[in-house]
Design a protein around this motif. Structure first.
Motif, PDB file in Angstrom:
ATOM      1  N   THR A   1      12.006   0.437  -5.088  1.00  0.00           N
ATOM      2  CA  THR A   1      10.540   0.454  -5.068  1.00  0.00           C
ATOM      3  C   THR A   1      10.086   0.897  -3.677  1.00  0.00           C
ATOM      4  O   THR A   1      10.820   0.764  -2.696  1.00  0.00           O
ATOM      5  N   ALA A   2       8.869   1.410  -3.633  1.00  0.00           N
ATOM      6  CA  ALA A   2       8.331   1.884  -2.354  1.00  0.00           C
ATOM      7  C   ALA A   2       6.839   1.594  -2.288  1.00  0.00           C
ATOM      8  O   ALA A   2       6.191   1.348  -3.310  1.00  0.00           O
ATOM      9  N   GLU A   3       6.337   1.606  -1.050  1.00  0.00           N
ATOM     10  CA  GLU A   3       4.901   1.451  -0.821  1.00  0.00           C
ATOM     11  C   GLU A   3       4.396   2.717  -0.134  1.00  0.00           C
ATOM     12  O   GLU A   3       5.038   3.220   0.797  1.00  0.00           O
ATOM     13  N   CYS A   4       3.270   3.202  -0.615  1.00  0.00           N
ATOM     14  CA  CYS A   4       2.684   4.409  -0.024  1.00  0.00           C
ATOM     15  C   CYS A   4       1.940   4.015   1.255  1.00  0.00           C
ATOM     16  O   CYS A   4       1.124   3.091   1.242  1.00  0.00           O
ATOM     17  N   ARG A   5       2.239   4.721   2.352  1.00  0.00           N
ATOM     18  CA  ARG A   5       1.554   4.395   3.612  1.00  0.00           C
ATOM     19  C   ARG A   5       0.131   4.960   3.634  1.00  0.00           C
ATOM     20  O   ARG A   5      -0.669   4.578   4.456  1.00  0.00           O
ATOM     21  N   THR A   6      -0.144   5.864   2.705  1.00  0.00           N
ATOM     22  CA  THR A   6      -1.473   6.473   2.676  1.00  0.00           C
ATOM     23  C   THR A   6      -2.456   5.624   1.877  1.00  0.00           C
ATOM     24  O   THR A   6      -3.548   5.311   2.337  1.00  0.00           O
ATOM     25  N   CYS A   7      -2.035   5.229   0.630  1.00  0.00           N
ATOM     26  CA  CYS A   7      -2.996   4.531  -0.234  1.00  0.00           C
ATOM     27  C   CYS A   7      -2.570   3.097  -0.570  1.00  0.00           C
ATOM     28  O   CYS A   7      -3.318   2.364  -1.206  1.00  0.00           O
TER      29      CYS A   7
ATOM     30  N   LEU B   1      10.858  -0.350  -0.151  1.00  0.00           N
ATOM     31  CA  LEU B   1      10.787  -1.815  -0.140  1.00  0.00           C
ATOM     32  C   LEU B   1      12.077  -2.435  -0.652  1.00  0.00           C
ATOM     33  O   LEU B   1      12.617  -3.355  -0.044  1.00  0.00           O
ATOM     34  N   THR B   2      12.549  -1.968  -1.785  1.00  0.00           N
ATOM     35  CA  THR B   2      13.786  -2.515  -2.361  1.00  0.00           C
ATOM     36  C   THR B   2      14.666  -1.367  -2.851  1.00  0.00           C
ATOM     37  O   THR B   2      14.212  -0.235  -2.980  1.00  0.00           O
ATOM     38  N   GLY B   3      15.919  -1.715  -3.134  1.00  0.00           N
ATOM     39  CA  GLY B   3      16.834  -0.737  -3.713  1.00  0.00           C
ATOM     40  C   GLY B   3      18.006  -0.384  -2.811  1.00  0.00           C
ATOM     41  O   GLY B   3      18.922   0.298  -3.229  1.00  0.00           O
ATOM     42  N   GLU B   4      17.968  -0.874  -1.552  1.00  0.00           N
ATOM     43  CA  GLU B   4      19.077  -0.547  -0.650  1.00  0.00           C
ATOM     44  C   GLU B   4      19.948  -1.774  -0.365  1.00  0.00           C
ATOM     45  O   GLU B   4      20.772  -1.752   0.546  1.00  0.00           O
TER      46      GLU B   4
END
Lengths: 281, 109
Positions: free
Chosen positions: B67-73, B96-99
């Motif tokens: 999962t990831a978080e967008c730094r823009t929105c 955020l997760t997955g590594e």
């Protein structure tokens, strides 16, 4: 793996000093954790120092929450401090087999050795062929044969450094095992990973092996003298590389003809100049 | 085949912590973006654990999605690869997760 204490020997790596010739075949002489297997004098704490709960009959759940690569990362940090303490710039060269790493090293040693003291760690599964080439290029070299291992690990580098004994204020070039997957996961304590990638390999490699290109600070696009004979599209390749790692610095060069090499040399030299003040030892 | 080395590390951690007690079950977490194949770990686990207190233990693998978080929105979204694009179009993201590569817990008898 040592079945007594569970410590990993990472596939019995062998260290060969090309200056003196002897091969250190002792699989278990880790200086970083104190035990010797001659007399089996173990100093590990084998107690259960972790939190237990869920008593279910005779079974006990032990919570560990431990990073699998923690030991390697800890040793890599120790290597990093060791380099920093001596003002040594260590670069970890990674690539697929046949990208031209050894040729690039030979040329770099030839052209820079009078300005900067250079020494080399050669990682390969088998043979000392590459190390012989580096020795002929004119610098101290230690070969680490990983045997079954497909990458160098931090403890192998530490052992290599004990044998290599690079001087303070110098450059150590580490030629990792040719493999675009595994070396990406193992920090050695280097200052930067340099991924060497040749135009004969296809422009899609950065997308196929994103870990490697993401962990690298520098990408060398080698063998550009062959571009007239290939369909390789440099622009697409660079787009793919920067899609995976927007900060990746790229040098396009040919280690054979010398084209573009100066940019690489300028970068290496700037790494030395930018590292902390000169250490006198 | 870095999974062999990874599995050696898993067995090493568990063996050291088990303090000589036989291990019945080992639970590990592997992120889907970690470049480690769960099936390869399973393949290596039985071989690497032979002759240790971990021999014969069940291996449970929790696969953690990326999962990831967008730094823009600020949007959170799933990530199939190490890199990706937010639905808003931005590629400036924080994973955020997955590594994850963790030994979570073990059951000893």
């Amino acid at each position: 793996m040592c079945t007594t204490c569970g410590c990993s020997d990472s596939g019995n790596p062998r260290v060969t000093n090309l200056q003196t010739g002897p091969t250190d075949k002792t699989a278990h002489s880790h200086s970083y954790h104190s035990h010797s297997h001659g007399d089996h004098d173990h100093h590990h704490e084998h107690g259960l120092d972790t939190h237990h709960d869920h008593q279910q009959g005779h079974e006990t759940t032990v919570h560990l929450e431990q990073a699998i690569l923690e030991k390697n990362d800890r040793l890599a940090e120790r290597n990093r401090e060791w380099f920093l303490d001596r003002n040594i710039v260590a670069l970890n060269l990674v690539s697929s087999p046949g990208s031209g790493k050894t040729t690039l090293l030979e040329r770099t040693i030839h052209d820079l050795k009078h300005a900067i003291p250079i020494s080399v760690i050669e990682g390969d599964q088998e043979t000392v062929f590459d190390a012989e080439r580096i020795r002929k290029a004119g610098c101290p070299v230690v070969q680490i044969n990983t045997g079954t291992g497909c990458h160098l690990e931090a403890d192998m580098l530490a052992r290599g450094m004990e044998t290599l004994q690079p001087p303070s204020n110098s450059l150590v070039l580490i030629e990792n095992v040719g493999n675009l997957v595994c070396p990406a996961l193992f920090d050695l304590g280097e200052q930067a990973k340099v991924v060497v990638f040749s135009v004969t390999e296809g422009e899609d490699k950065p997308l196929k092996y994103p870990h490697m290109f993401q962990h690298a600070s520098v990408m060398i696009l080698n063998k550009i003298d062959l571009l007239p004979h290939l369909t390789f599209d440099v622009k697409t390749c660079l787009e793919f590389a920067h899609k995976v790692n927007p900060k990746l610095q790229v040098f396009q060069l040919s280690a054979i003809t010398g084209e573009g090499l100066q940019h690489w040399y300028d970068w290496v030299t700037s790494q030395i100049k930018n590292s902390k003040k000169q250490v006198i030892r | 085949m870095h999974e062999l080395g990874i599995t050696r590390n898993i067995v090493s951690i568990v063996t050291e912590k088990a303090g000589g007690e036989p291990v019945r079950r080992v639970t590990i977490a592997i992120g889907k973006l970690s470049a480690v194949l769960p099936e390869a770990i399973r393949f290596c686990f039985d071989i690497v654990s032979q002759g240790t207190v971990v021999e014969g233990a069940d291996l449970e693998i929790l696969e953690i999605p990326g999962t990831a978080e967008c730094r823009t929105c600020g949007t959170h979204f799933e990530l199939e690869q190490l890199y990706g694009r937010c639905p808003c179009g931005s590629v400036d993201i924080t994973r955020l997760t997955g590594e994850e590569l963790l030994v979570k817990h073990m059951v000893i008898a």
